[in-house]
Every structure is written in structure tokens, then in C-alpha cells.
Design a protein around this motif. Structure first.
Motif, PDB file in Angstrom:
ATOM      1  N   GLN A 115       0.831  -1.188   0.000  1.00  0.00           N
ATOM      2  CA  GLN A 115       0.000   0.000   0.000  1.00  0.00           C
ATOM      3  C   GLN A 115       0.876   1.252   0.000  1.00  0.00           C
ATOM      4  OE1 GLN A 115      -2.405   0.927   3.652  1.00  0.00           O
ATOM      5  NE2 GLN A 115      -4.128   0.447   2.297  1.00  0.00           N
ATOM      6  N   TYR A 116       0.407   2.283  -0.692  1.00  0.00           N
ATOM      7  CA  TYR A 116       1.108   3.572  -0.705  1.00  0.00           C
ATOM      8  C   TYR A 116       0.114   4.686  -0.416  1.00  0.00           C
ATOM      9  CZ  TYR A 116       3.602   7.691  -2.365  1.00  0.00           C
ATOM     10  OH  TYR A 116       4.169   8.932  -2.454  1.00  0.00           O
ATOM     11  N   PHE A 117       0.556   5.659   0.372  1.00  0.00           N
ATOM     12  CA  PHE A 117      -0.302   6.770   0.770  1.00  0.00           C
ATOM     13  C   PHE A 117       0.513   8.057   0.733  1.00  0.00           C
ATOM     14  CE2 PHE A 117      -1.683   9.635   4.185  1.00  0.00           C
ATOM     15  CZ  PHE A 117      -3.027   9.806   3.870  1.00  0.00           C
ATOM     16  N   LEU A 118      -0.084   9.113   0.160  1.00  0.00           N
ATOM     17  CA  LEU A 118       0.552  10.426   0.114  1.00  0.00           C
ATOM     18  C   LEU A 118      -0.460  11.476   0.535  1.00  0.00           C
ATOM     19  CD1 LEU A 118       2.731  12.550  -0.728  1.00  0.00           C
ATOM     20  CD2 LEU A 118       1.762  12.425  -3.029  1.00  0.00           C
ATOM     21  N   ALA A 119      -0.077  12.319   1.485  1.00  0.00           N
ATOM     22  CA  ALA A 119      -0.917  13.442   1.915  1.00  0.00           C
ATOM     23  C   ALA A 119      -0.112  14.723   1.771  1.00  0.00           C
ATOM     24  CB  ALA A 119      -1.361  13.258   3.362  1.00  0.00           C
ATOM     25  N   ASP A 120      -0.718  15.724   1.147  1.00  0.00           N
ATOM     26  CA  ASP A 120      -0.088  17.026   0.931  1.00  0.00           C
ATOM     27  C   ASP A 120      -0.992  18.081   1.573  1.00  0.00           C
ATOM     28  OD1 ASP A 120       1.225  19.270   0.077  1.00  0.00           O
ATOM     29  OD2 ASP A 120       1.315  18.688  -2.030  1.00  0.00           O
ATOM     30  N   ALA A 121      -0.505  18.731   2.637  1.00  0.00           N
ATOM     31  CA  ALA A 121      -1.333  19.648   3.420  1.00  0.00           C
ATOM     32  C   ALA A 121      -0.859  21.089   3.269  1.00  0.00           C
ATOM     33  CB  ALA A 121      -1.310  19.250   4.888  1.00  0.00           C
ATOM     34  N   ASP A 122      -1.832  21.991   3.131  1.00  0.00           N
ATOM     35  CA  ASP A 122      -1.583  23.433   3.140  1.00  0.00           C
ATOM     36  C   ASP A 122      -2.209  24.029   4.391  1.00  0.00           C
ATOM     37  OD1 ASP A 122      -0.359  23.220   0.695  1.00  0.00           O
ATOM     38  OD2 ASP A 122      -2.067  23.990  -0.457  1.00  0.00           O
ATOM     39  N   LEU A 123      -1.479  24.910   5.052  1.00  0.00           N
ATOM     40  CA  LEU A 123      -1.966  25.603   6.236  1.00  0.00           C
ATOM     41  C   LEU A 123      -2.036  27.086   5.921  1.00  0.00           C
ATOM     42  CD1 LEU A 123      -2.723  25.327   9.290  1.00  0.00           C
ATOM     43  CD2 LEU A 123      -0.299  25.784   9.791  1.00  0.00           C
TER      44      LEU A 123
END
Length: 303
Positions: A115-123
């Protein structure tokens, strides 16, 4: 150590087991919007805390694909977008884009998957954090009632403005489920560990997490409803002295949430959630309690 190379090599090993045929592809989509009240605004990843409360407008969209590539191989992919916009304190506005991929193969006695997971967050509309995780897991369903899963994972965190917090982590998890009510309800227990190594050794830690969950689906007045209760305990033991307190940091995080879902019809559902969190730490900015309450309307479609 490139986390994506690890994933690709694992996936190639799985996919080489047999040939493929496009037997069936299913997709589902969902949209939800609502309001969330937070009693204690914070950025937990940066140990930033304010004494202010606020209400946010929330929106989330998800798309998932499930491909039964062969009788024994299943491929899943997903994308999710979520945003939280506060009424007063827009410096806490948060937007997250997530993608995931999962390839699994049914072997004679268990399922093996990667499994692969990517999260890209902007604050506050600025790049904040990227998180990547690659996992290798094995799972087993017994008598359509008991489900067990063991996994090992590799994580990489990259912060846009505080590179000293950039880190790699390796960990493991174990999950167990007992299903009942024709598999519409369950109880579960999850254990996980993480060992993080950061650019700044101050942020190196070993972590232990325990989560217990109860979910039950039932009908009242001809409407399907679901109630869900989850309890979580996390213990984080930092490995080096934190200069600001002249000692090693130690955190305990405990939380409980109660969710109620009402299916209005096959497409629309109403979701309400109450959550209480107690964060204990010898760092003042990470020592507080928090209450959250939210309500949202969700639309779901399957193809």
C-alpha cells in the motif's frame, strides 16, 4: 532510503505472481459538507496552541476505484480532497490532498498486499506538510467473522518551513476485528508502534498507540443508522533532551469520539460527531484538552 522505491519493488513482486484480466472495475464517489466547532485551535504537528475557539466550514470529496484484476489480485486507488475554513482565525485553515494505492493477492492461506499513501497539506493557503507512507501487510478473514491484519510501514514527513522536523519512521501494526449483525457491525482492537528519526534529534521518538472501536448498524422507522464509539491512547517517548525544558519530552494523548450516522436514502446521509481529547505533555504548548463537535451532509454514488 527512498520510500517509493520500496513500494514499487514490493508491488512488482506481487504483480508478477500471475497474469491479469479486466474482470471487474467498480468506482464510488462521495461529497460532504458541514460545520465543525473546535474548543482549542492548535497545530499539533508544530506544537502550536492558542486559547481561542472557532467554527469551521468543512468540505470533503472522495473518489475510489476497485479493480478485480484477476481471480486472486485486487487493485485499489483513491483520491480525497478536504478543506476546513475557520470563520475568525484563518491562520488555522487547512487543506489536504490525499492519494492512495493498494495492490493485494489472495494466497492459499492469507492475503498479501502492499500500500502507498501520500498526503499534501496546506496551512493558511501555504504549503505545510507532505507525508508519504509505504506498507507491506498480510491479512486473514476467518469464517467471515474474524479478521486479522499485520503490517509494517515506512514513513517520510517533509515540512515546508521547518526542515528540522523532517523525519523518517519505521513501524508496525496489528489489527483485529470481530463482525456480527451480518457483518454490518463490528468491534476492533488496533496496536501500532513507530520509531521516528528526524533531522533535528530533538524530535526523535518511539511511539505506541492503542485504539478500540465499536460500530453498530441498525434500523429505526425504516431508516438505516449507525453509531460508532472509538477510544484511543497514544504514548510518545522522545529519545533526546529538549533544550527548552532541559529534559526528555514525554507525551500521552487520549481521545474518545462518538459518531452517529443517519442514512436518509441510498444517496444522502447525515453525520454528527462529538470528540474529546486530553493531551498531556511536559511541553506546555502540547498540554491541553480539546472538544470538537461537527455535523455534515454526505452524498455517495456507486458505479
Amino acid at each position: 532510503m527512498n520510500i517509493q522505491i520500496k513500494l514499487y519493488s514490493l508491488a512488482i513482486s506481487l504483480l508478477s505472481f500471475d497474469g491479469f484480466s479486466s474482470e471487474s472495475i467498480h468506482t464510488n464517489f462521495s461529497l460532504s459538507s458541514g460545520l465543525e466547532y473546535d474548543s482549542q485551535l492548535s497545530v499539533i504537528e508544530l506544537d502550536q496552541l492558542t486559547e481561542q475557539s472557532d467554527t469551521a466550514v468543512k468540505f470533503k470529496g472522495k473518489a475510489n476505484l476497485n479493480w478485480q484484476a484477476s481471480p486472486s489480485v485486487q487493485v485499489k486507488a483513491g483520491y480525497a480532497y478536504s478543506t476546513k475554513q475557520y470563520q475568525k482565525y484563518d491562520e488555522f485553515d487547512l487543506t489536504i490532498n490525499q492519494i492512495s494505492a493498494d495492490v493485494s493477492k489472495n494466497l492459499s492461506h492469507f492475503k498479501l498486499g502492499t500500500q502507498y499513501f501520500l498526503a499534501d497539506a496546506d496551512l493558511a493557503d501555504k504549503s505545510f506538510l507532505k507525508l508519504q507512507q509505504a506498507s507491506l501487510y498480510g491479512s486473514k478473514l476467518i469464517n467471515n467473522r474474524y479478521f486479522f491484519r499485520l503490517a509494517t510501514h515506512f514513513k517520510h514527513k517533509s515540512f515546508a518551513l521547518v526542515s528540522q522536523r523532517d523525519a523518517n519512521a519505521i513501524g508496525a501494526s496489528a489489527d483485529g476485528f470481530i463482525f456480527f449483525n451480518q457483518a454490518k457491525s463490528f468491534v476492533s482492537l488496533s496496536l501500532s508502534t513507530d520509531s521516528q528519526s528526524a533531522n533535528d534529534k530533538t524530535f526523535d521518538y518511539d511511539e505506541f498507540r492503542l485504539q478500540n472501536q465499536y460500530s453498530h448498524q441498525y434500523q429505526v422507522w425504516g431508516l438505516t443508522q449507525k453509531i460508532q464509539l472509538a477510544l484511543s491512547y497514544l504514548e510518545r517517548d522522545y529519545q533526546h533532551v529538549t533544550p527548552s525544558i532541559a529534559q526528555k519530552r514525554f507525551d500521552i494523548r487520549q481521545s474518545a469520539h462518538l459518531l452517529w450516522q443517519l442514512n436518509l436514502n441510498s444517496i444522502f446521509s447525515l453525520h454528527t460527531k462529538l470528540e474529546y481529547a486530553d493531551y498531556q505533555s511536559n511541553i506546555a504548548s502540547a498540554d491541553y484538552t480539546e472538544q470538537l463537535a461537527s455535523v455534515s451532509l454526505r452524498q455517495a454514488f456507486k458505479y
